[in-house]
Design an enzyme around this catalytic site. Sequence first.
Site, PDB file in Angstrom:
ATOM      1  N   GLY A  13       0.825  -1.347   0.008  1.00  0.00           N
ATOM      2  CA  GLY A  13      -0.071   0.233  -0.129  1.00  0.00           C
ATOM      3  C   GLY A  13       0.955   1.243  -0.092  1.00  0.00           C
ATOM      4  O   GLY A  13       2.129   1.200  -0.188  1.00  0.00           O
ATOM      5  N   ARG A  43      -5.658   1.916  -2.688  1.00  0.00           N
ATOM      6  CA  ARG A  43      -5.995   2.528  -3.795  1.00  0.00           C
ATOM      7  C   ARG A  43      -7.464   2.939  -3.679  1.00  0.00           C
ATOM      8  O   ARG A  43      -8.129   3.536  -4.623  1.00  0.00           O
ATOM      9  CB  ARG A  43      -5.992   1.143  -5.061  1.00  0.00           C
ATOM     10  CG  ARG A  43      -6.497   1.434  -6.531  1.00  0.00           C
ATOM     11  CD  ARG A  43      -5.787   0.266  -7.166  1.00  0.00           C
ATOM     12  NE  ARG A  43      -6.533  -0.787  -6.968  1.00  0.00           N
ATOM     13  CZ  ARG A  43      -7.781  -1.387  -7.332  1.00  0.00           C
ATOM     14  NH1 ARG A  43      -8.598  -0.579  -8.319  1.00  0.00           N
ATOM     15  NH2 ARG A  43      -8.270  -2.672  -7.118  1.00  0.00           N
ATOM     16  N   GLY A  48      -8.708  12.071   0.491  1.00  0.00           N
ATOM     17  CA  GLY A  48      -7.448  12.790   0.309  1.00  0.00           C
ATOM     18  C   GLY A  48      -6.514  12.639   1.260  1.00  0.00           C
ATOM     19  O   GLY A  48      -6.811  11.772   2.265  1.00  0.00           O
ATOM     20  N   ASP A 207      -3.397  -9.894   8.663  1.00  0.00           N
ATOM     21  CA  ASP A 207      -1.948 -10.725   8.590  1.00  0.00           C
ATOM     22  C   ASP A 207      -1.061 -10.364   9.547  1.00  0.00           C
ATOM     23  O   ASP A 207      -0.521 -10.806  10.280  1.00  0.00           O
ATOM     24  CB  ASP A 207      -1.748 -11.169   7.270  1.00  0.00           C
ATOM     25  CG  ASP A 207      -2.624 -11.533   6.151  1.00  0.00           C
ATOM     26  OD1 ASP A 207      -3.790 -12.322   6.510  1.00  0.00           O
ATOM     27  OD2 ASP A 207      -2.576 -11.540   4.969  1.00  0.00           O
ATOM     28  N   ARG A 276     -16.427  10.513  12.541  1.00  0.00           N
ATOM     29  CA  ARG A 276     -17.051   9.621  12.148  1.00  0.00           C
ATOM     30  C   ARG A 276     -17.865   8.885  13.203  1.00  0.00           C
ATOM     31  O   ARG A 276     -19.124   8.115  12.873  1.00  0.00           O
ATOM     32  CB  ARG A 276     -16.163   8.796  11.343  1.00  0.00           C
ATOM     33  CG  ARG A 276     -15.720   9.320  10.072  1.00  0.00           C
ATOM     34  CD  ARG A 276     -14.708   8.499   9.470  1.00  0.00           C
ATOM     35  NE  ARG A 276     -14.200   9.186   8.331  1.00  0.00           N
ATOM     36  CZ  ARG A 276     -13.073   8.612   7.374  1.00  0.00           C
ATOM     37  NH1 ARG A 276     -12.384   7.722   7.748  1.00  0.00           N
ATOM     38  NH2 ARG A 276     -13.072   9.190   6.162  1.00  0.00           N
ATOM     39  N   GLU A 362      -1.911   1.194   8.223  1.00  0.00           N
ATOM     40  CA  GLU A 362      -3.064   0.825   9.139  1.00  0.00           C
ATOM     41  C   GLU A 362      -2.789  -0.391  10.280  1.00  0.00           C
ATOM     42  O   GLU A 362      -3.531  -0.450  10.969  1.00  0.00           O
ATOM     43  CB  GLU A 362      -4.430   0.542   8.087  1.00  0.00           C
ATOM     44  CG  GLU A 362      -5.616   0.322   9.023  1.00  0.00           C
ATOM     45  CD  GLU A 362      -6.632  -0.018   8.218  1.00  0.00           C
ATOM     46  OE1 GLU A 362      -7.953  -0.379   8.604  1.00  0.00           O
ATOM     47  OE2 GLU A 362      -6.415   0.000   6.764  1.00  0.00           O
ATOM     48  N   SER A 378      -5.158   9.117   7.537  1.00  0.00           N
ATOM     49  CA  SER A 378      -4.492   7.963   7.463  1.00  0.00           C
ATOM     50  C   SER A 378      -3.443   8.004   6.424  1.00  0.00           C
ATOM     51  O   SER A 378      -2.359   7.642   6.541  1.00  0.00           O
ATOM     52  CB  SER A 378      -5.632   6.931   7.305  1.00  0.00           C
ATOM     53  OG  SER A 378      -6.332   7.284   6.269  1.00  0.00           O
ATOM     54  N   LEU A 379      -3.836   8.587   5.120  1.00  0.00           N
ATOM     55  CA  LEU A 379      -2.912   8.454   4.023  1.00  0.00           C
ATOM     56  C   LEU A 379      -1.621   9.468   4.508  1.00  0.00           C
ATOM     57  O   LEU A 379      -0.585   9.241   4.004  1.00  0.00           O
ATOM     58  CB  LEU A 379      -3.820   9.118   2.869  1.00  0.00           C
ATOM     59  CG  LEU A 379      -4.650   8.463   2.289  1.00  0.00           C
ATOM     60  CD1 LEU A 379      -4.977   8.937   0.847  1.00  0.00           C
ATOM     61  CD2 LEU A 379      -4.406   7.082   1.979  1.00  0.00           C
TER      62      LEU A 379
END
EC number: 1.4.3.16
Length: 502
Positions: A13, A43, A48, A207, A276, A362, A378-379
């Site tokens: 990622g 992806r 943003g 995992d 959220r 993450e 997060s990004l």
Amino acid sequence: MQTDCDVLIAGNGLAALTLALSLPESFRIVILCKNRLDDTASRHAQGGIAAAWSGEDDIEKHVADTLEAGAGLCDEAAVRAILSQGKPAIEWLLAQGVAFDRNHNGLHLTREGGHTCRRIAHVADYTGEAVMQSLIAQIRRRPNIRVCERQMALDIQTESGAACGLTVLDCRTQETYRIRARHTVLAGGGLGQIYAATTTPPECTGDAIAMAIRAGCAVGNLEFIQFHPTGLARPSENGRTFLISEAVRGEGGILTNQAGERFMPHYDRRAELAPRDIVARAIAAEIAKQTQDFVSLDISHQPAAFVRRHFPSIHRHCLSQCGLDITRQAIPVRPVQHYTCGGIQTDPCGRTSLPQLYALGETACTGLHGANRLASNSLLECVVTARLCAQAIADGQAFQAEPFQRPSESLSAEAGIFSDDLQNTFSRPVLQTFNQRHLGILRNDTGLRRAIAQLQLWKQNQAEPHTASEYENRNLLECSLAVAQAAYRRRQNIGAHFNSDC
């Protein structure tokens, strides 16, 4: 120690690719992809990347918004360390060829729930796809980076108390082998697939987190599972629910119940722009009071051209898959699992409690998100922590976290009351439905005790895995039990965790 590579990265990622591109080109780097290189949760990110970029914004405002969303459980030092690198992170992505949307002032910045101003750099509503395309193009130009597709990391190898590589499954042949490395990095995403309804792709089976638990690494905040308020209320595709971006509400989208009433102002002063966890619980409460299993998100009052320009992929998906024109019709939405706020405990450089083992994205718990992640942080975390990790690896810095005390897995007397009511038969769909019910957005003590008892039984009865699917099931059970235990221990309703008995 003779090694096969200098840095072994399990995951493909945004954090994984940023790390690989930020390390010195003299390093031998191996990237393990469970599927294809371009098949990753990053992806699918729509919104943003949050950063204090505009003149009306500053790092202190971004810090304040992040701390408020995190409900007092953020590590403020980590928050400041990560958010202070927001602008350099955006500049680095621009240098990699990411074409963020622009206007006459420069970058076009949007606003999302929990943010007090516009600070989200984006590429329409498919930021993740655009960013990953640019980074993959850069990866393919680097001869020192070897990409291995259809290879699943199974377990962490250790030597003299430090990580020294991974055991790997070739998903094409089902054969296992070892890769030895000077530095091992887990960047395999979250554990969304423990739930029946999730926005994460099928590969997100926890995992990396499960491997870390088995290796005795410190993990934390696993009770804080973020449910996105607005998943499309239509059948999921390939085990993944389509996400309706936070930015739809940021650009004026209104939530209404079955009676057509706007309800968010009754729950929070910020209405649709509340964090959220608040919006998700409000929607769940409204759904519980009505006959239909969704509420409506309406952006149709905005000009049609505006909607199509800002949300092209959402408009296209709803039209092609549901026959729904969001420029004229409201979108049916309901909460859906979206993000793992906790994970493997790290510092902002990704260093874990096990020497030579790092965790990013993450998979990690840096302290940035606390009890609830602020939208589009997060990004940013992926890029910033990966760049800091690259520097730490290149400099050979060491880090030792506090020892991890693993919770006892013995059945408690309270859990034992369910012994006659437990299922022996295990399957992934049964597990996911079970977790959706007992580890979902609204929890209670009885459900959590039942979950711990059932998950322990399934885990104890599990046969030795041999195939990719069986290894994934092992990890799903490991993560499910860790979430249930953490949720039961948390005796406070805070952030993304809500127990009606607390």
